[in-house]
Design an enzyme around this catalytic site. Structure first.
Site, PDB file in Angstrom:
ATOM      1  N   LYS A  67      32.339  32.106  29.026  1.00 37.02           N
ATOM      2  CA  LYS A  67      32.148  31.195  30.169  1.00 37.02           C
ATOM      3  C   LYS A  67      31.094  31.748  31.121  1.00 37.02           C
ATOM      4  O   LYS A  67      30.329  30.992  31.703  1.00 37.02           O
ATOM      5  CB  LYS A  67      33.472  30.904  30.888  1.00 37.02           C
ATOM      6  CG  LYS A  67      34.011  32.039  31.729  1.00 37.02           C
ATOM      7  CD  LYS A  67      34.417  31.588  33.123  1.00 37.02           C
ATOM      8  CE  LYS A  67      35.001  32.755  33.894  1.00 37.02           C
ATOM      9  NZ  LYS A  67      34.377  33.122  35.129  1.00 37.02           N
ATOM     10  N   ASN A  68      31.011  33.068  31.270  1.00 37.98           N
ATOM     11  CA  ASN A  68      30.014  33.613  32.191  1.00 37.98           C
ATOM     12  C   ASN A  68      28.597  33.561  31.625  1.00 37.98           C
ATOM     13  O   ASN A  68      27.637  33.872  32.315  1.00 37.98           O
ATOM     14  CB  ASN A  68      30.380  35.045  32.601  1.00 37.98           C
ATOM     15  CG  ASN A  68      31.548  35.047  33.575  1.00 37.98           C
ATOM     16  OD1 ASN A  68      31.956  33.991  34.072  1.00 37.98           O
ATOM     17  ND2 ASN A  68      32.103  36.226  33.847  1.00 37.98           N
ATOM     18  N   CYS A 110      37.045  33.667  42.423  1.00 39.77           N
ATOM     19  CA  CYS A 110      38.213  34.538  42.526  1.00 39.77           C
ATOM     20  C   CYS A 110      38.171  35.363  43.805  1.00 39.77           C
ATOM     21  O   CYS A 110      37.107  35.867  44.189  1.00 39.77           O
ATOM     22  CB  CYS A 110      38.267  35.479  41.324  1.00 39.77           C
ATOM     23  SG  CYS A 110      38.814  34.672  39.813  1.00 39.77           S
ATOM     24  N   ARG A 142      32.337  39.312  48.489  1.00 44.79           N
ATOM     25  CA  ARG A 142      31.365  38.558  47.697  1.00 44.79           C
ATOM     26  C   ARG A 142      30.299  37.852  48.549  1.00 44.79           C
ATOM     27  O   ARG A 142      30.175  36.611  48.521  1.00 44.79           O
ATOM     28  CB  ARG A 142      32.061  37.562  46.757  1.00 44.79           C
ATOM     29  CG  ARG A 142      33.134  38.207  45.907  1.00 44.79           C
ATOM     30  CD  ARG A 142      33.720  37.285  44.876  1.00 44.79           C
ATOM     31  NE  ARG A 142      32.905  37.206  43.672  1.00 44.79           N
ATOM     32  CZ  ARG A 142      33.222  36.472  42.609  1.00 44.79           C
ATOM     33  NH1 ARG A 142      34.311  35.742  42.614  1.00 44.79           N
ATOM     34  NH2 ARG A 142      32.455  36.454  41.550  1.00 44.79           N
ATOM     35  N   ASP A 173      35.469  43.315  35.078  1.00 48.00           N
ATOM     36  CA  ASP A 173      36.351  42.245  34.593  1.00 48.00           C
ATOM     37  C   ASP A 173      37.389  42.768  33.589  1.00 48.00           C
ATOM     38  O   ASP A 173      38.414  42.123  33.359  1.00 48.00           O
ATOM     39  CB  ASP A 173      35.535  41.118  33.929  1.00 48.00           C
ATOM     40  CG  ASP A 173      34.720  40.333  34.936  1.00 48.00           C
ATOM     41  OD1 ASP A 173      34.921  40.527  36.146  1.00 48.00           O
ATOM     42  OD2 ASP A 173      33.870  39.529  34.511  1.00 48.00           O
ATOM     43  N   ARG A 209      41.112  29.089  34.425  1.00 48.70           N
ATOM     44  CA  ARG A 209      39.694  28.991  34.788  1.00 48.70           C
ATOM     45  C   ARG A 209      38.795  29.623  33.744  1.00 48.70           C
ATOM     46  O   ARG A 209      37.639  29.237  33.600  1.00 48.70           O
ATOM     47  CB  ARG A 209      39.438  29.720  36.121  1.00 48.70           C
ATOM     48  CG  ARG A 209      40.112  29.079  37.292  1.00 48.70           C
ATOM     49  CD  ARG A 209      39.917  29.905  38.523  1.00 48.70           C
ATOM     50  NE  ARG A 209      38.495  29.917  38.873  1.00 48.70           N
ATOM     51  CZ  ARG A 209      38.036  30.211  40.060  1.00 48.70           C
ATOM     52  NH1 ARG A 209      38.866  30.505  41.041  1.00 48.70           N
ATOM     53  NH2 ARG A 209      36.749  30.207  40.305  1.00 48.70           N
TER      54      ARG A 209
HETATM   55  C1  EPZ Z   1      29.662  37.900  37.978  1.00 55.41           C
HETATM   56  O1  EPZ Z   1      29.990  37.619  39.332  1.00 55.41           O
HETATM   57  C2  EPZ Z   1      30.807  37.351  37.152  1.00 55.41           C
HETATM   58  N1  EPZ Z   1      30.917  35.924  37.386  1.00 55.41           N
HETATM   59  C3  EPZ Z   1      32.101  38.063  37.538  1.00 55.41           C
HETATM   60  O2  EPZ Z   1      33.121  37.603  36.666  1.00 55.41           O
HETATM   61  C4  EPZ Z   1      31.919  39.565  37.336  1.00 55.41           C
HETATM   62  O3  EPZ Z   1      33.077  40.234  37.805  1.00 55.41           O
HETATM   63  C5  EPZ Z   1      30.701  40.066  38.110  1.00 55.41           C
HETATM   64  O4  EPZ Z   1      29.526  39.295  37.745  1.00 55.41           O
HETATM   65  C6  EPZ Z   1      30.383  41.541  37.869  1.00 55.41           C
HETATM   66  O5  EPZ Z   1      30.184  41.772  36.514  1.00 55.41           O
HETATM   67  C7  EPZ Z   1      30.123  35.083  36.722  1.00 55.41           C
HETATM   68  O6  EPZ Z   1      29.284  35.465  35.902  1.00 55.41           O
HETATM   69  C8  EPZ Z   1      30.336  33.637  36.986  1.00 55.41           C
HETATM   70  P1  EPZ Z   1      27.732  40.246  41.271  1.00 55.41           P
HETATM   71  P2  EPZ Z   1      28.894  37.771  40.486  1.00 55.41           P
HETATM   72  O7  EPZ Z   1      26.845  39.419  42.094  1.00 55.41           O
HETATM   73  O8  EPZ Z   1      27.597  37.300  39.998  1.00 55.41           O
HETATM   74  C9  EPZ Z   1      27.923  42.319  45.554  1.00 55.41           C
HETATM   75  C10 EPZ Z   1      35.221  36.707  36.093  1.00 55.41           C
HETATM   76  O9  EPZ Z   1      36.389  37.163  36.197  1.00 55.41           O
HETATM   77  N2  EPZ Z   1      26.964  41.287  45.994  1.00 55.41           N
HETATM   78  O10 EPZ Z   1      27.133  41.086  40.198  1.00 55.41           O
HETATM   79  O11 EPZ Z   1      29.487  37.138  41.693  1.00 55.41           O
HETATM   80  C11 EPZ Z   1      29.311  41.723  45.265  1.00 55.41           C
HETATM   81  O12 EPZ Z   1      30.048  41.571  46.462  1.00 55.41           O
HETATM   82  C12 EPZ Z   1      34.249  36.862  37.230  1.00 55.41           C
HETATM   83  O13 EPZ Z   1      34.833  36.084  35.094  1.00 55.41           O
HETATM   84  C13 EPZ Z   1      26.427  41.353  47.265  1.00 55.41           C
HETATM   85  O14 EPZ Z   1      26.743  42.257  48.047  1.00 55.41           O
HETATM   86  O15 EPZ Z   1      28.894  39.359  40.647  1.00 55.41           O
HETATM   87  C14 EPZ Z   1      29.885  42.757  44.336  1.00 55.41           C
HETATM   88  O16 EPZ Z   1      30.379  43.840  45.068  1.00 55.41           O
HETATM   89  C15 EPZ Z   1      34.859  37.439  38.456  1.00 55.41           C
HETATM   90  N3  EPZ Z   1      25.545  40.383  47.660  1.00 55.41           N
HETATM   91  C16 EPZ Z   1      28.656  43.221  43.532  1.00 55.41           C
HETATM   92  O17 EPZ Z   1      27.515  42.844  44.309  1.00 55.41           O
HETATM   93  C17 EPZ Z   1      25.157  39.375  46.815  1.00 55.41           C
HETATM   94  O18 EPZ Z   1      24.336  38.541  47.231  1.00 55.41           O
HETATM   95  C18 EPZ Z   1      28.548  42.594  42.151  1.00 55.41           C
HETATM   96  O19 EPZ Z   1      28.567  41.185  42.254  1.00 55.41           O
HETATM   97  C19 EPZ Z   1      25.703  39.316  45.537  1.00 55.41           C
HETATM   98  C20 EPZ Z   1      26.612  40.281  45.131  1.00 55.41           C
END
Ligand code: EPZ
Length: 412
Positions: free
Chosen positions: A21-22, A114, A119, A300, A392
């Site tokens: 899905k991701n 989630c 985030r 994850d 989801r």
């Molecule tokens: C993706 O989320 C995945 N979701 C998440 O999977 C996964 O846990 C995550 O990547 C990390 O691998 C999808 O692909 C839809 P990030 P994403 O931006 O893109 C910080 C699941 O269970 N950050 O890499 O939201 C953030 O707070 C889900 O399937 C900022 O600070 O993850 C976090 O600490 C849950 N500012 C870190 O970066 C930003 O603008 C990583 O987040 C963006 C992110």
């Protein structure tokens, strides 16, 4: 709805992994970059994907399903992302870059997803500004202007921001260089999709990616196997015991997990697209674990691994570096009898011989699935409530687990 689980059945047989899905969620956003038809094969019909498809329909896309393939045609799309589902899923954020690049305007309420941490979306927004967006905040976020190429440095390799900016940059005929990109396999799949639509991309799968785009055309692509679903199935066998083949996966996408588990169960063998797990006697603890960006240990998978370590022989220390709330899944596991000591960013698990079933509630997707795994190996009958979180991201998890012998049913 909730799962009723009678623990204690060992699992035997094959568990086949579906598309990720991701991988599909950003690919669906990518469809906005062309007025031609895009088809995505191996697409899981999980709630997040259905919601994303509804969001596309709400802005004017034609969406149709043929089995597990989804086709999307975006002849005209509206830049106002205002349907209620936008605020429900995190992936709606992926539409900001593509809609801004295509229409010169996008307005959206803030995304959901989630509740695993704060985030923020600053990396997305800073990058979009570098690519020409003038950003204002009113009932959400609004980007307007004309997309252009630029150098963009991300302060952290965010998965979603990398995807958003790759898509946005692909509609400009100027060159963009993205620095400090995330390198998850789902990003590589998106980069290959953009190339198949006509973008020129160098550095695919690396942390520095150069994009030169322009007018893009339709394509047909296939989602990669879901590495988190693969990990869920593998760890279900570790929790419940038994002899399970996890097939149709790409074990190179979760090498860290393979290395962790290979010496802790009776048999753990990796083949081309399959993993064979046998657990008869109590497994050993994996020791120290720290989540990290790819190719490190995926956040994850962390709650799922924690569930399996509650009954391991020995001590496991888990440090979560990505999402500040993700260790809170220790609390329901403690209710099942797990011996877990919680620090701010670490937990220490002292394995106990067995957990005892009770009623626990899912509060997020992977945490919820982890509770199911823990309950499969627990003594007695228990319930996991609020399973909409699990739905989801998993296609009928209960059906798959039942096929290999688990006693799990959905009840009201
Ligand atoms: C993706 O989320 C995945 N979701 C998440 O999977 C996964 O846990 C995550 O990547 C990390 O691998 C999808 O692909 C839809 P990030 P994403 O931006 O893109 C910080 C699941 O269970 N950050 O890499 O939201 C953030 O707070 C889900 O399937 C900022 O600070 O993850 C976090 O600490 C849950 N500012 C870190 O970066 C930003 O603008 C990583 O987040 C963006 C992110």
């Amino acid at each position: 709805m909730k799962y009723k689980i009678c623990g204690g059945n060992a699992l035997h047989g094959e568990l086949r992994v579906n598309g990720a899905k991701n991988c599909v969620l950003p690919m669906l956003a990518c469809c906005v970059l062309t007025d031609e038809t895009v088809t995505i094969d191996n697409c899981p019909k999980v709630q997040d994907v259905l919601d994303m498809a509804d969001i596309l329909s709400s802005i004017g896309a034609e969406v149709s399903w043929q089995g597990d393939s989804i086709s999307v045609t975006c002849k005209n799309v509206d830049g106002n992302l205002c349907c209620e589902k936008v605020g429900k899923i995190r992936a709606s954020l992926f539409l900001l870059g593509p809609l801004f690049a295509r229409n010169g305007f996008v307005s959206a309420c803030l995304p959901g997803g989630c509740a695993i941490g704060k985030r923020p979306i600053d990396i997305h927004i800073d990058g979009l500004k570098r690519l020409g967006a003038e950003v204002t905040w009113e009932n959400g976020v609004c980007c307007s202007g004309k997309v252009h190429g630029n150098d963009v440095y991300m302060r952290f390799p965010s998965v979603g921001a990398t995807e958003n900016l790759l898509m946005c940059a692909s509609l400009s005929d100027e060159t963009t260089v993205l620095y400090n990109c995330a390198c998850e396999p789902e990003i590589t799949a998106l980069e290959k999709m953009l190339v198949s639509m006509g973008a020129e991309i160098q550095g695919i799968g690396t942390s520095v990616v150069t994009v030169k785009g322009g007018k893009l055309h339709g394509t047909r692509v296939s989602a990669i196997p879901d590495r988190i679903v693969a990990a869920t199935y593998i760890l279900s066998a570790v929790c419940a015991g038994g002899d399970v083949w996890v097939t149709n996966c790409n074990p190179r996408h979760f090498s860290v997990l393979n290395n962790m588990l290979k010496d802790t169960v009776d048999c753990y063998n990796v083949y081309g697209d399959a993993v064979h797990v046998v657990k008869k006697k109590r497994h050993c603890a994996v020791g120290m674990v720290r989540t990290a960006v790819y190719p490190g240990f995926a956040t994850d998978m962390q709650p799922l691994l924690v569930a399996s370590q509650c009954t391991a022989f020995g001590k496991t220390v888990v440090e979560e570096t990505l999402f500040e709330n993700r260790l809170s899944n220790a609390v329901p596991l403690q209710m099942l009898g797990a011996d877990i000591l919680c620090r701010s960013d670490k937990i220490v698990i002292n394995g106990v011989p067995a957990l005892s079933a009770c009623t626990v509630g899912a509060t997020d997707l992977r945490g919820g699935a982890a509770l199911v795994l823990a309950m499969l190996g627990a003594q007695g009958t228990g319930y996991v409530t609020d399973i909409h979180h699990i739905q989801r991201g998993y296609c009928e998890l209960e059906k798959s687990l039942r096929q290999v012998g688990a006693d799990i049913t959905i009840v009201d």
